[in-house]
Design an enzyme around this catalytic site. Structure first.
Site, mmCIF file in Angstrom:
data_model
loop_
_atom_site.group_PDB
_atom_site.id
_atom_site.type_symbol
_atom_site.label_atom_id
_atom_site.label_comp_id
_atom_site.label_asym_id
_atom_site.label_seq_id
_atom_site.Cartn_x
_atom_site.Cartn_y
_atom_site.Cartn_z
ATOM 1 N N ILE A 91 19.698 80.006 75.024
ATOM 2 C CA ILE A 91 19.772 78.912 76.006
ATOM 3 C C ILE A 91 18.701 77.853 75.762
ATOM 4 O O ILE A 91 18.658 76.841 76.450
ATOM 5 C CB ILE A 91 19.657 79.444 77.451
ATOM 6 N N GLY A 92 17.835 78.076 74.789
ATOM 7 C CA GLY A 92 16.831 77.066 74.471
ATOM 8 C C GLY A 92 15.747 77.636 73.591
ATOM 9 O O GLY A 92 15.673 78.847 73.355
ATOM 10 N N GLY A 95 8.129 75.955 71.641
ATOM 11 C CA GLY A 95 7.297 75.903 70.456
ATOM 12 C C GLY A 95 6.962 77.280 69.932
ATOM 13 O O GLY A 95 6.952 77.527 68.728
ATOM 14 N N MET A 96 6.683 78.222 70.873
ATOM 15 C CA MET A 96 6.288 79.560 70.451
ATOM 16 C C MET A 96 7.469 80.484 70.259
ATOM 17 O O MET A 96 7.443 81.363 69.400
ATOM 18 C CB MET A 96 5.344 80.175 71.497
ATOM 19 N N VAL A 99 14.390 81.213 73.888
ATOM 20 C CA VAL A 99 14.773 81.760 75.188
ATOM 21 C C VAL A 99 16.249 82.089 75.138
ATOM 22 O O VAL A 99 17.080 81.259 74.745
ATOM 23 C CB VAL A 99 14.485 80.754 76.319
ATOM 24 N N LYS A 116 12.384 85.617 76.783
ATOM 25 C CA LYS A 116 11.642 84.773 75.849
ATOM 26 C C LYS A 116 11.000 85.652 74.793
ATOM 27 O O LYS A 116 10.282 86.600 75.105
ATOM 28 C CB LYS A 116 10.577 83.950 76.587
ATOM 29 N N ASP A 209 0.297 71.192 82.083
ATOM 30 C CA ASP A 209 1.431 70.552 81.422
ATOM 31 C C ASP A 209 2.546 70.264 82.426
ATOM 32 O O ASP A 209 3.726 70.509 82.156
ATOM 33 C CB ASP A 209 1.954 71.438 80.288
#
Length: 497
Positions: A91-92, A95-96, A99, A116, A209
């Site tokens: 689903i996405g 950077g690390m 997901v 994740k 952030d």
């Protein structure tokens, strides 16, 4: 390429993947410094990036270096089982890590979650430390408006993962726009975000952030705060094993929402989140960001963020609407009127350059918005008698209108009474003047005819003409200052003549 150079390119590339795609060029210029060759090599890798997902950055697949193991693709993950969860689809990507949508697969109960997982090839010690850092922060936060950590662990091949509640929603700015929320509705929704951030601050966590893409709103209007990947723990003693090493060149941030102290690399406090929330509110109310960056070099960002004063929201919204030819001018005027005054001052106070001049906390920021919604004076504006009186009248319109009508009626009654009293007094005075005049005429005539009294004539005969002549002379000499009485008597004597 030497092994040492390869490791440098790899490490820089992996770290660049941990940045927002829109801000990578800024970070890369700062990271590489004068090493132009390094920057060009990393940029060449970055140009192979895949399209960006709706709310998570999608890093490019790591190129096949001779010395790197191949990273499994998203399709290869589908159907795999990690712990008690089975991966359904991607689903996405961040950077690390990536997901995935997963569901419980141990037949205990059915539940869909977001899993994740650190991506293969990015499992450097720094990335793993940051991943564990985010997982620990989520474990310490239990709030209905913060994405909840459900589970966590390590895969068979040694990659850490954690499981969160699955959230289907839109970034808050898109949600407000697609649902056409009014200004007050946006403010109420934003206060929910403030509540979640304030809770994190109470638990000594600074998000660092905050931006619309990290604040999702579900279809039923529930706010969820995401992505504590670069959050800062204010008390390292609580989680010493998760604290990341500090580097002089590393300033994780999103420049469009970063505070001046973040840009300069100064100490980060809860005031930095207050600033970012101010920028988000500015964008929600006006439809645009407060700053426009001509370039993304570190010194250009610092100059804009630290030295440029943003326009008032009421000014910015008129400028934006004026560019939309299909929008009537009446709407621009209405929005400007809503933002002018309290909201201008609230937003700009949260975005002040100096941390100590901003709101002391996110809670105070949210409370000032509540006071505005309730029609109360806000601390972002100077407390003058005129301002407080205006706010009192605005929130008590019916009572003030009723009191005004009563006062006007009372004043009208008093004026009418005074006018009538004056008329009666004048009529009384006029009647008294007439009475005095009649008495004076009567007395004058009485004195005039005393000449016929034998005691006055001493035996002499007095004619009527003589009496009238004497009266006329007496009127002329004695009534010089009483013209009305004089005129009346002269007229009477004239008739007698």
């Amino acid at each position: 390429m030497t092994p040492e150079r390869y490791q440098q390119v790899k490490q820089t590339y992996l770290e660049a993947m941990d940045c927002d795609p829109a801000e990578r060029s800024v970070w890369l210029a700062q990271r590489c410094g004068t090493d132009e060759v390094l920057r060009l090599e990393v940029e060449a890798l970055l140009n192979e990036s895949a399209e960006t997902a709706p709310f998570l950055e999608t890093p490019p697949p790591l190129p096949d270096f001779p010395m790197l193991p191949r990273r499994p693709t998203a399709d290869e993950r589908i159907g795999q089982r990690i712990g008690p969860y089975k991966i359904l689809r991607e689903i996405g990507q961040g950077g690390m890590g990536a997901v995935y949508l997963a569901e419980r697969a141990d037949e205990q109960f059915r539940k869909r979650v977001a899993l994740k997982l650190v991506k293969r090839g990015m499992d450097t010690e720094e990335i793993l430390s940051r991943f564990r850092h985010e997982r620990q922060i989520l474990a310490s936060l239990d709030h209905p408006n913060i994405a909840r950590l459900i589970d966590g662990g390590t895969t068979e091949d040694g990659l850490p993962y954690f499981v969160m509640e699955h959230i289907e929603g839109q970034p808050i700015d898109l949600y407000c726009s697609s649902h056409k929320l009014s200004t007050d509705e946006r403010l109420k929704l934003f206060r929910v975000v403030c509540g979640a951030v304030h809770y994190a601050h109470q638990n000594l966590v600074v998000h660092r952030d905050l931006k619309p893409s990290n604040i999702l709103v579900t279809t039923d209007g529930t706010v969820k705060l995401l992505d504590f990947g670069i959050a800062k723990i204010l008390n390292p003693d609580l989680f010493p094993e998760t604290v990341l090493p500090t580097r002089t060149w590393e300033r994780p941030m999103t420049p469009a929402y970063a505070s001046p102290e973040q840009v300069r690399g100064h100490a980060i406090t809860t005031a930095s989140d207050v600033y970012a929330l101010g920028v988000i509110l500015y964008e929600l109310l006006t439809g645009q960001r407060p700053y426009l960056f001509k370039g993304y070099a570190p010194h250009e960002i610092a100059k804009v963020v630290c030295e440029t004063e943003p326009d008032k929201p009421s000014t910015a919204v008129v400028r934006v609407i004026s560019l939309e030819t299909t929008t009537p001018n009446a709407e621009a005027g209405k929005l400007r009127k809503q933002l002018k005054g309290d909201l201008d001052n609230i937003v700009l106070m949260a975005m002040r350059k100096e941390p100590l001049r901003r709101y002391a906390s996110v809670e105070q920021f949210s409370e000032d918005i509540r006071r505005h919604l309730d029609g109360l004076p806000v601390i972002a504006r100077e407390d003058t008698f005129r301002y407080r009186t205006g706010k009192f009248i605005a929130r008590n319109r019916l009572a003030v209108a009723g009191a005004t009508i009563f006062v006007l009626l009372l004043a009208g009654f008093l004026v009418t009474t005074l006018v009538q009293a004056g008329r009666i007094r004048r009529e009384r005075d006029a009647a008294q003047i007439e009475r005095d005049k009649a008495e004076q005429v009567s007395r004058f005539l009485g004195d005039l005819f005393k000449v016929n009294d034998p005691s006055e004539t001493r035996g002499n005969t007095v004619t009527a003409r003589e009496i009238l002549d004497r009266g006329a002379d007496k009127i002329r000499s004695e009534l010089k200052d009483q013209p009305e009485t004089k005129a009346t008597l002269m007229e009477t004597i004239g008739r007698v003549y």
